[in-house]
Scaffold this active site. Structure first.
Site, mmCIF file in Angstrom:
data_model
loop_
_atom_site.group_PDB
_atom_site.id
_atom_site.type_symbol
_atom_site.label_atom_id
_atom_site.label_comp_id
_atom_site.label_asym_id
_atom_site.label_seq_id
_atom_site.Cartn_x
_atom_site.Cartn_y
_atom_site.Cartn_z
ATOM 1 N N GLU A 1 74.081 -16.798 -39.231
ATOM 2 C CA GLU A 1 73.964 -17.200 -40.643
ATOM 3 C C GLU A 1 75.188 -16.752 -41.439
ATOM 4 O O GLU A 1 75.494 -15.561 -41.477
ATOM 5 C CB GLU A 1 72.690 -16.574 -41.235
ATOM 6 C CG GLU A 1 72.419 -17.003 -42.659
ATOM 7 C CD GLU A 1 71.100 -16.425 -43.203
ATOM 8 O OE1 GLU A 1 70.183 -16.157 -42.397
ATOM 9 O OE2 GLU A 1 71.023 -16.237 -44.416
ATOM 10 N N LYS B 1 62.822 -10.364 -45.195
ATOM 11 C CA LYS B 1 63.710 -11.158 -44.334
ATOM 12 C C LYS B 1 65.163 -10.782 -44.637
ATOM 13 O O LYS B 1 65.988 -10.672 -43.725
ATOM 14 C CB LYS B 1 63.454 -12.652 -44.585
ATOM 15 C CG LYS B 1 64.073 -13.570 -43.541
ATOM 16 C CD LYS B 1 65.487 -13.983 -43.838
ATOM 17 C CE LYS B 1 66.048 -14.938 -42.803
ATOM 18 N NZ LYS B 1 67.420 -15.341 -43.076
ATOM 19 N N ASP C 1 65.801 -4.672 -28.521
ATOM 20 C CA ASP C 1 64.685 -5.608 -28.509
ATOM 21 C C ASP C 1 64.323 -5.930 -29.967
ATOM 22 O O ASP C 1 63.533 -5.231 -30.595
ATOM 23 C CB ASP C 1 63.504 -4.939 -27.776
ATOM 24 C CG ASP C 1 62.288 -5.844 -27.696
ATOM 25 O OD1 ASP C 1 62.250 -6.866 -28.411
ATOM 26 O OD2 ASP C 1 61.370 -5.511 -26.933
HETATM 27 C C1 MEV Z 1 68.476 -15.292 -46.765
HETATM 28 O O1 MEV Z 1 68.822 -15.187 -45.388
HETATM 29 C C2 MEV Z 1 67.855 -14.007 -47.251
HETATM 30 C C3 MEV Z 1 67.347 -14.016 -48.694
HETATM 31 O O2 MEV Z 1 66.391 -15.052 -48.867
HETATM 32 C C4 MEV Z 1 66.722 -12.677 -48.952
HETATM 33 C C5 MEV Z 1 66.054 -12.546 -50.306
HETATM 34 O O3 MEV Z 1 65.607 -13.518 -50.885
HETATM 35 O O4 MEV Z 1 65.965 -11.374 -50.759
HETATM 36 C C6 MEV Z 1 68.472 -14.279 -49.651
#
Ligand code: MEV
Length: 730
Positions: free
Chosen positions: A417, A594, A610
């Protein structure tokens, strides 16, 4: 101290009770009744409450202190530095080193390099030198301050330098993190006032003939005029010893630190005046209570322009640091200081990046070769898993600027990414300005579960297993003798009744797996313990497997970020609001998390961990108890933001089939970590950095703008690659 007795008191028995406490007294002349006792000054330090409890004591009166501000100073404090993260001073010994005089840009640069590599965080050096003879070298003056500042900035050190006259106080304070007042000036009250007004921490050397009271009163002058903190530095007083420059008064160090509770420094260089006695005197000063040791060191003492005989040799400085328990700075493979700062790295070509890393970090030939080709040998791939038909590559990048628990780390990341690596590096740079990340990890204790179904009388069975705790631990450890020999092994057990009706009971085994991820170790333990457990409590054995929610293997990470580095108060407010949003809403919390795992997973993949286990543990932890929560929390502080996070991280630096991967070996060489716990802290820092960067973008211009800028840059270079390949083919 004055002790007033009651009219009926037996003064002799009160005096002997006091003597039992180490307080020597004499009755004040002329005092008939009530008797008044004066405590002699060399007596022990005893709290007034203890004295008042003695029968016959009516009142305890303290003399009014001549230095109340000094008395109120705590023995520990935080020192902010111009070039580098703030220092917490007072717990443990701080070593300050540098030349007597700043002689030239090269001399101070070379000395700063050796001071930093010995593990010191503060550089000393004089621009103005008070010399007994007017014909001796008097220092290089104002220009030396510039040289000192440049060397300190380059090597990330704080500066201790002397202000000798009111004329140059402003210039000295502009460079110094601690302004030194030399012994000759201890009672130069005009200078003390001027230095106090700069608002800088002051290191106040004791005058050769000064009493402790005079010294403390000089400190009071500094505090009255605005100094935030005064360090009292013992550097030797006039004595009878002709073979030493001064007599180092270790007794006064102990008195000031242990009795009066002050922060004390010792300067054994001026105490001894000869390098062969500096190490033992430094150690005796530290043993007596000095929390700071100030020494002179010179790369070539024989060529020093002042005080050469008392300048330590570089190897003596390293030895002193070792004896004081100060770890040397991390060094790269080529002996140079290891760093994670590579300004404008992103502007270089890939080949230039490889060369920069290789030369600065002294990378091994194997790693350099790997970086040039990347990938994975087909044979190695074929042995890693099943039905292999080819290999599949992703970019290996490095996130920069990371400083964690005072150490730099170049952080390898494998992620497809765009913007994850740039964002983490940016956030790490912001955090670095306020000291970097701070964190710790518990011991690497994994959890294994043994499932038992159909157990009759589950509560009684659970109690039986609790009582057999030691037997279970012994049985578990029999299964993993190599882990036990390495200092690990089963440390505890726990029993949980999950369902009384069906007799479902679970035994937890907690196993310290050291630097391993530990899945195989704990699975072995669970399988070995299960038959005996079943014999003891009946029922039928079900699963015997690790839990990916290892609640006894947690990592904590935190950091502070100044508003000015974030881009202003509005952004800091916005990030704190974003945190609250995630704390109240699981829909947002999952996206927030995430963003954290963007950083953690990328490092996990690069280092052969892992990452599915990490993800499972992180999300289970976030959902533990009540609603699904954000793993990190950001709060507004007076100066910016404070971020903190806790999560389980089961990762290892030994064992595991992925160690066969040459890319993992290269990444391990880049990152420089000393074991699984340190790696866990670093990975958590990468997660918190990624989270900070994401929230900052979201609270500001929005995520798309930055994303799109990077996409555009990448698309441009991709088009260039396609074009080049196409031209090449033609
Ligand atoms: C994108 O990979 C991660 C985000 O969505 C995290 C967030 O919203 O805090 C930008």
């Amino acid at each position: 101290m004055i002790i007033v007795l009651t009219a009926q008191a037996d003064s002799k028995s009160v005096a002997s009770a006091l003597q039992g406490l180490g307080l020597w007294t004499r009755a004040l002349v002329g005092a008939a009744t009530p008797v008044i006792l004066e405590v002699e000054s060399h007596s022990a330090s005893v709290s007034p409450a203890v004295i008042e409890a003695i029968e016959g004591v009516a009142e305890v009166r303290q003399r009014k202190s001549a230095h109340p501000r000094v008395d109120r100073q705590a023995p520990t404090f935080t020192l902010t530095l111009r070039h580098g993260p703030a220092l917490e001073l007072g717990d443990g010994t701080t070593l300050v080193a540098g030349p007597c005089a700043v002689e030239s840009p090269d001399q101070i640069d070379e000395t700063a390099a050796l001071v930093a590599s010995a593990g010191c965080r503060l550089l000393r050096g004089g621009a103005f030198k008070p010399r007994t003879s007017p014909y001796s070298f008097q220092g290089e003056g104002l220009q030396a301050l510039d040289w000192l500042d440049a060397a300190a900035e380059k090597h990330g050190l704080g500066v201790v330098t002397e202000a000798m006259s009111e004329l140059h106080v402003t210039e000295v304070a502009a460079v110094a993190d601690i302004v030194q007042i030399g012994s000759r000036n201890m009672q130069n009250y005009a200078l003390l006032a001027a230095v106090g007004r700069t608002g800088k921490v002051v290191l106040l050397k004791r005058a050769r003939g000064a009493s402790v009271e005079e010294w403390l009163s000089a400190g009071e002058h500094l505090l009255v005029h605005g100094a935030p903190y005064v360090i009292f530095c013992e550097r030797g007083i006039a004595g009878a010893n002709t073979e030493l420059r001064n007599d180092l008064d270790v007794g006064s160090i102990a008195l000031l630190h242990h009795i009066h509770g002050h922060f004390v420094a010792v300067d054994p260089s001026h105490g001894a005046g000869r390098r062969d006695l500096i190490l033992p005197l430094a150690q005796s000063g530290a043993a007596a209570g000095a929390q700071m040791v100030l020494v002179e060191v010179h790369p070539q003492p024989a060529e020093a322009r002042s005080d050469g005989p008392q300048a330590l040799l570089p190897e003596q400085l390293r030895e002193l640091a070792k004896r004081l328990g100060i770890a040397p700075a991390a060094v790269a493979g080529n002996g140079q200081p290891y760093t994670s700062r590579f300004p404008e790295f992103y502007k270089k070509s890939m080949e230039q990046r490889q060369q920069t890393l290789a030369s600065t970090l002294g990378l091994s030939a194997e790693t350099q070769r790997y970086l040039q080709t990347g990938g994975l040998d087909m044979d190695v791939a074929d042995h890693m898993t099943e039905n292999v038909i080819s290999t599949f590559a992703l970019p290996l990048s490095v996130a920069l600027n990371f400083r964690v628990n005072g150490r730099d780390h170049v952080v390898p990341m494998v992620v497809e990414e765009p913007s994850v690596v740039a964002a983490a590096s940016n956030a790490a740079r912001m955090v670095r300005a306020t000291g970097g990340f701070r964190g710790d990890a518990t011991a690497s204790v994994m959890t294994a579960q043994v499932q038992l179904d159909g157990v009759l009388g589950v509560d009684g069975a659970a109690e039986t297993l609790r009582q057999r705790r030691d037997e279970i631990i012994a049985l578990a450890n029999q299964a993993i003798p190599r882990m036990v020999a390495r200092g690990g092994g089963c440390v505890d057990v726990d029993v949980r009744v999950l369902d009384r009706d069906s007799g479902l009971l679970v035994l937890h085994l907690y196993v310290d797996v050291g630097d391993a991820m530990g899945a195989n170790v704990v699975d072995t333990v669970a399988e070995n313990v299960a038959p005996a457990v079943q014999r003891w409590v009946g029922g039928s054995v079900g699963l015997r497997i690790l839990s990916n929610l290892p609640l006894r293997r947690l990592v904590h990470i935190e950091c502070d970020v100044g508003e000015e580095f974030l881009g202003g108060a509005d952004l800091a407010d916005g990030i704190a609001r974003a945190s609250r949003f995630a704390e109240m809403d699981p829909f947002r919390a999952s996206t927030h998390n995430k963003g954290i795992l963007n950083g953690i997973d990328a490092v996990a993949v690069a280092l052969g961990q892992d990452w599915r286990a990490i993800e499972a543990g992180a999300h289970a932890y976030a959902g533990l108890g009540s609603d699904y929560r954000p793993l990190s929390v950001w709060r507004r502080t007076e100066t910016g933001l404070h971020g903190s996070m806790e999560l389980p991280l089961a990762i290892g630096t030994v064992g595991g089939s992925t160690q066969a991967h040459p890319g993992v070996r290269a990444a391990m060489e880049l990152v420089r970590i000393d074991g699984a716990r340190q790696l866990a802290v670093l990975m958590a820092a990468a997660g918190l950095a990624s989270n900070l960067a994401a929230l900052r973008a979201l609270a500001g211009e929005g995520i798309q703008q930055g994303h799109m800028r990077l996409h555009a840059r990448k698309a441009e270079s991709a088009a260039h690659v396609v074009l080049t390949v196409h031209k090449g083919a033609a």
